[in-house]
Design a protein around this motif. Structure first.
Motif, PDB file in Angstrom:
ATOM      1  N   PRO A  39       0.821  -1.093   0.105  1.00 27.22           N
ATOM      2  CA  PRO A  39      -0.070   0.041   0.051  1.00 27.22           C
ATOM      3  C   PRO A  39       1.005   1.264   0.064  1.00 27.22           C
ATOM      4  O   PRO A  39       2.139   1.142   0.475  1.00 27.22           O
ATOM      5  CB  PRO A  39      -0.763  -0.143   1.507  1.00 27.22           C
ATOM      6  CG  PRO A  39      -0.379  -1.081   2.097  1.00 27.22           C
ATOM      7  CD  PRO A  39       0.613  -2.193   1.094  1.00 27.22           C
ATOM      8  N   GLU A  40       0.504   2.233  -0.524  1.00 24.89           N
ATOM      9  CA  GLU A  40       1.100   3.583  -0.882  1.00 24.89           C
ATOM     10  C   GLU A  40       1.098   4.173   0.679  1.00 24.89           C
ATOM     11  O   GLU A  40       0.275   4.243   1.205  1.00 24.89           O
ATOM     12  CB  GLU A  40       0.279   4.274  -1.665  1.00 24.89           C
ATOM     13  CG  GLU A  40       1.049   5.481  -2.026  1.00 24.89           C
ATOM     14  CD  GLU A  40       0.550   6.450  -3.155  1.00 24.89           C
ATOM     15  OE1 GLU A  40       0.439   7.744  -3.061  1.00 24.89           O
ATOM     16  OE2 GLU A  40      -0.194   5.815  -4.034  1.00 24.89           O
ATOM     17  N   LYS A  41       2.591   4.485   1.026  1.00 25.47           N
ATOM     18  CA  LYS A  41       2.896   5.097   2.304  1.00 25.47           C
ATOM     19  C   LYS A  41       2.304   6.641   2.428  1.00 25.47           C
ATOM     20  O   LYS A  41       2.720   7.066   1.081  1.00 25.47           O
ATOM     21  CB  LYS A  41       4.170   4.727   2.770  1.00 25.47           C
ATOM     22  CG  LYS A  41       4.527   3.293   3.157  1.00 25.47           C
ATOM     23  CD  LYS A  41       5.982   3.045   3.614  1.00 25.47           C
ATOM     24  CE  LYS A  41       6.167   1.611   3.769  1.00 25.47           C
ATOM     25  NZ  LYS A  41       7.379   1.430   4.347  1.00 25.47           N
ATOM     26  N   GLU A  42       2.009   7.005   3.368  1.00 29.83           N
ATOM     27  CA  GLU A  42       1.667   8.413   3.607  1.00 29.83           C
ATOM     28  C   GLU A  42       2.876   9.287   3.770  1.00 29.83           C
ATOM     29  O   GLU A  42       3.981   8.740   4.483  1.00 29.83           O
ATOM     30  CB  GLU A  42       0.952   8.626   4.782  1.00 29.83           C
ATOM     31  CG  GLU A  42       0.510  10.265   5.104  1.00 29.83           C
ATOM     32  CD  GLU A  42      -0.377  10.606   4.083  1.00 29.83           C
ATOM     33  OE1 GLU A  42      -0.005  11.688   3.347  1.00 29.83           O
ATOM     34  OE2 GLU A  42      -1.413  10.201   3.503  1.00 29.83           O
ATOM     35  N   THR A  43       3.182  10.521   3.008  1.00 28.15           N
ATOM     36  CA  THR A  43       4.371  11.153   2.976  1.00 28.15           C
ATOM     37  C   THR A  43       4.247  12.641   3.452  1.00 28.15           C
ATOM     38  O   THR A  43       4.899  13.432   3.706  1.00 28.15           O
ATOM     39  CB  THR A  43       5.013  11.167   1.450  1.00 28.15           C
ATOM     40  OG1 THR A  43       3.832  11.822   0.686  1.00 28.15           O
ATOM     41  CG2 THR A  43       5.517   9.829   1.100  1.00 28.15           C
ATOM     42  N   ASP A  44       2.963  12.927   3.672  1.00 24.75           N
ATOM     43  CA  ASP A  44       2.656  14.204   4.129  1.00 24.75           C
ATOM     44  C   ASP A  44       2.920  14.414   5.595  1.00 24.75           C
ATOM     45  O   ASP A  44       2.384  13.745   6.576  1.00 24.75           O
ATOM     46  CB  ASP A  44       1.194  14.581   3.891  1.00 24.75           C
ATOM     47  CG  ASP A  44       0.811  15.932   4.634  1.00 24.75           C
ATOM     48  OD1 ASP A  44       1.601  16.542   5.027  1.00 24.75           O
ATOM     49  OD2 ASP A  44      -0.479  16.513   4.054  1.00 24.75           O
ATOM     50  N   PRO A  45       4.227  15.170   5.925  1.00 24.26           N
ATOM     51  CA  PRO A  45       4.520  15.443   7.249  1.00 24.26           C
ATOM     52  C   PRO A  45       3.692  15.741   8.235  1.00 24.26           C
ATOM     53  O   PRO A  45       3.676  15.286   9.268  1.00 24.26           O
ATOM     54  CB  PRO A  45       5.784  16.374   7.245  1.00 24.26           C
ATOM     55  CG  PRO A  45       5.925  16.654   5.667  1.00 24.26           C
ATOM     56  CD  PRO A  45       4.939  16.022   4.990  1.00 24.26           C
ATOM     57  N   LEU A  46       2.725  16.721   7.879  1.00 25.71           N
ATOM     58  CA  LEU A  46       1.691  17.158   8.697  1.00 25.71           C
ATOM     59  C   LEU A  46       0.784  16.207   9.139  1.00 25.71           C
ATOM     60  O   LEU A  46       0.557  15.775  10.586  1.00 25.71           O
ATOM     61  CB  LEU A  46       0.981  18.662   8.166  1.00 25.71           C
ATOM     62  CG  LEU A  46      -0.181  19.017   9.018  1.00 25.71           C
ATOM     63  CD1 LEU A  46       0.468  19.442  10.280  1.00 25.71           C
ATOM     64  CD2 LEU A  46      -0.632  19.907   8.299  1.00 25.71           C
ATOM     65  N   LEU A  47       0.340  15.265   8.195  1.00 26.56           N
ATOM     66  CA  LEU A  47      -0.634  14.395   8.372  1.00 26.56           C
ATOM     67  C   LEU A  47       0.045  13.291   9.393  1.00 26.56           C
ATOM     68  O   LEU A  47      -0.650  12.571  10.220  1.00 26.56           O
ATOM     69  CB  LEU A  47      -1.332  13.655   7.298  1.00 26.56           C
ATOM     70  CG  LEU A  47      -2.352  12.650   7.254  1.00 26.56           C
ATOM     71  CD1 LEU A  47      -3.492  13.289   8.064  1.00 26.56           C
ATOM     72  CD2 LEU A  47      -2.677  12.067   5.938  1.00 26.56           C
ATOM     73  N   LEU A  48       1.361  12.853   9.193  1.00 33.87           N
ATOM     74  CA  LEU A  48       2.112  11.947  10.121  1.00 33.87           C
ATOM     75  C   LEU A  48       2.219  12.323  11.449  1.00 33.87           C
ATOM     76  O   LEU A  48       1.971  11.543  12.255  1.00 33.87           O
ATOM     77  CB  LEU A  48       3.311  11.580   9.372  1.00 33.87           C
ATOM     78  CG  LEU A  48       3.564  10.928   7.952  1.00 33.87           C
ATOM     79  CD1 LEU A  48       5.077  10.844   7.385  1.00 33.87           C
ATOM     80  CD2 LEU A  48       2.935   9.579   8.250  1.00 33.87           C
TER      81      LEU A  48
END
Length: 160
Positions: free
Chosen positions: A4-13
């Motif tokens: 699955p595509e990993k989340e890269t948005d730092p704010l969301l992480l």
């Protein structure tokens, strides 16, 4: 099999980490601060997604409204209206949501998600018969599509 595509948005992480550690108040303060610094549509989209993650409905709505005002293409407009009607739904404004739903249905009248949202909003507004008619149409469409798919499957590889 692909990962699955990993989340890269730092704010969301960061927001996900804060909420998983039960520091929601800190996450909300951070979101308010980042919102005050946002300048581009991408900034507002990022804050909006993070606000949605922590169920900060009011900020999600603000971000959706700002993004709507910043769109440049018809594709962006369609997506911005979709985000806006979902934000209005989340904030319990079914009448406002219905305005944007109807605009998107002018572009894509058979969109199942948008039709479902319309039925949901009509139901919230007490227009149960109208909502039921839409749902019945969606169920009928789904049954027809299922029948066509099973016929395609049954005839797969056969020449008539």
């Amino acid at each position: 099999m692909t990962e699955p595509e990993k989340e890269t948005d730092p704010l969301l992480l960061i927001i996900k980490k804060l909420t998983s550690d039960e520091r929601r108040k800190t996450a909300l303060i951070l979101l308010d601060e980042v919102f005050s610094l946002a300048k581009t549509m991408q900034d507002y989209e990022s804050v909006g997604r993070a606000a949605l993650e922590v169920k900060y409905a009011e900020l999600y709505l603000k971000c959706a409204e700002i993004c709507y005002s910043m769109v440049r293409t018809s594709e962006q407009l369609y997506i911005a209206r979709e985000n806006l009607y979902k934000a209005y739904n989340l904030n319990n404004y079914p009448e406002k949501a219905l305005d944007y739903i109807n605009l998107n249905l002018l572009i894509n009248p058979d969109d199942v998600d948008t039709l479902s949202q319309k039925a949901f909003n009509l139901s919230l507004m007490g227009k149960k018969q109208e909502a039921e008619k839409i749902i019945e149409g969606l169920v009928s469409f789904s049954e027809r599509a299922s029948d066509e798919n099973s016929l395609d499957f049954a005839l797969c590889g056969k020449y008539l």
